[in-house]
Design a protein around this motif. Structure first.
Motif, PDB file in Angstrom:
ATOM      1  N   ARG A 193       0.814  -1.347  -0.019  1.00 31.31           N
ATOM      2  CA  ARG A 193      -0.028  -0.067   0.148  1.00 31.31           C
ATOM      3  C   ARG A 193       0.979   1.299   0.093  1.00 31.31           C
ATOM      4  O   ARG A 193       1.881   1.342   1.001  1.00 31.31           O
ATOM      5  N   PRO A 194       0.543   2.148  -1.109  1.00 35.31           N
ATOM      6  CA  PRO A 194       1.457   3.355  -1.020  1.00 35.31           C
ATOM      7  C   PRO A 194       1.200   4.485   0.186  1.00 35.31           C
ATOM      8  O   PRO A 194      -0.045   4.348   0.575  1.00 35.31           O
ATOM      9  N   GLU A 195       2.099   5.313   0.258  1.00 33.13           N
ATOM     10  CA  GLU A 195       1.679   6.146   1.164  1.00 33.13           C
ATOM     11  C   GLU A 195       0.698   7.329   0.648  1.00 33.13           C
ATOM     12  O   GLU A 195       0.420   7.297  -0.859  1.00 33.13           O
ATOM     13  N   PRO A 196      -0.232   7.935   1.292  1.00 34.96           N
ATOM     14  CA  PRO A 196      -1.157   8.917   0.707  1.00 34.96           C
ATOM     15  C   PRO A 196      -0.429   9.824  -0.350  1.00 34.96           C
ATOM     16  O   PRO A 196       0.727  10.490  -0.087  1.00 34.96           O
ATOM     17  N   THR A 229      -3.983   2.756  -4.444  1.00 32.00           N
ATOM     18  CA  THR A 229      -3.785   4.105  -3.494  1.00 32.00           C
ATOM     19  C   THR A 229      -3.630   3.656  -1.967  1.00 32.00           C
ATOM     20  O   THR A 229      -3.762   2.348  -1.668  1.00 32.00           O
ATOM     21  N   ALA A 230      -3.373   4.428  -1.178  1.00 41.33           N
ATOM     22  CA  ALA A 230      -3.348   4.147   0.152  1.00 41.33           C
ATOM     23  C   ALA A 230      -4.452   3.613   1.000  1.00 41.33           C
ATOM     24  O   ALA A 230      -4.288   2.755   1.549  1.00 41.33           O
ATOM     25  N   THR A 231      -5.762   3.829   0.274  1.00 36.65           N
ATOM     26  CA  THR A 231      -6.891   3.333   0.901  1.00 36.65           C
ATOM     27  C   THR A 231      -7.968   2.560  -0.359  1.00 36.65           C
ATOM     28  O   THR A 231      -8.927   2.133   0.241  1.00 36.65           O
TER      29      THR A 231
END
Length: 148
Positions: free
Chosen positions: A3-6, A25-27
């Motif tokens: 999961r990447p950072e925002p 994306t992050a979420t």
């Protein structure tokens, strides 16, 4: 899957189709693909549809934020967008004078008990959405290969 950072997006092939990509994306996660007629599996919107969705959703959100802040009785904004290519010579407001260029047509339907002044102001605000500004400005895209 990492999961990447925002603020960061990761795009990777799913392995399920020739062009099917998973966007992470992050979420959130979503699929992007090409239509069947060009060899894709149509497992999700194509890249240009995502670009139009970004502009349309940013426009609608910007209008909603402005209407809420200024207490304008906007009930709903519906944004319809289309991308095509035109000859530069057919574009009155463009710097490019030859060849082809991209054109995005955006139609905005405003619903609510709005007077003419409120409608005019909302139409001006639509051009101030951050994605519109990004697409209208010079963009530098830097590409780097990362180590495996």
């Amino acid at each position: 899957m990492e999961r990447p950072e925002p603020g960061t997006v990761i795009v990777t092939a799913t392995g399920d189709g020739r062009y099917t990509q998973k966007v992470t994306t992050a979420t959130h996660e979503l699929l992007v693909d090409e239509p069947v007629q060009v060899g894709g599996a149509d497992a999700g919107p194509n890249p240009y549809e995502l670009l139009l969705a970004s502009l349309g959703s940013c426009t609608a959100i910007t209008l909603r934020m402005y209407a809420d802040r200024k207490q304008i009785p906007l009930r709903k904004a519906t944004i319809r967008l289309r991308h095509d290519r035109i000859h530069a010579r057919d574009c009155e407001k463009c710097e490019t004078e030859s060849g082809m260029l991209s054109r995005i047509t955006r139609e905005i339907e405003l619903e609510g008990d709005l007077d003419d002044e409120q409608r005019a102001k909302l139409m001006l605000i639509a051009d101030k959405c951050p994605v519109h500004r990004t697409l209208s400005a010079e963009i530098a895209i830097e590409t780097h290969e990362t180590a495996r």
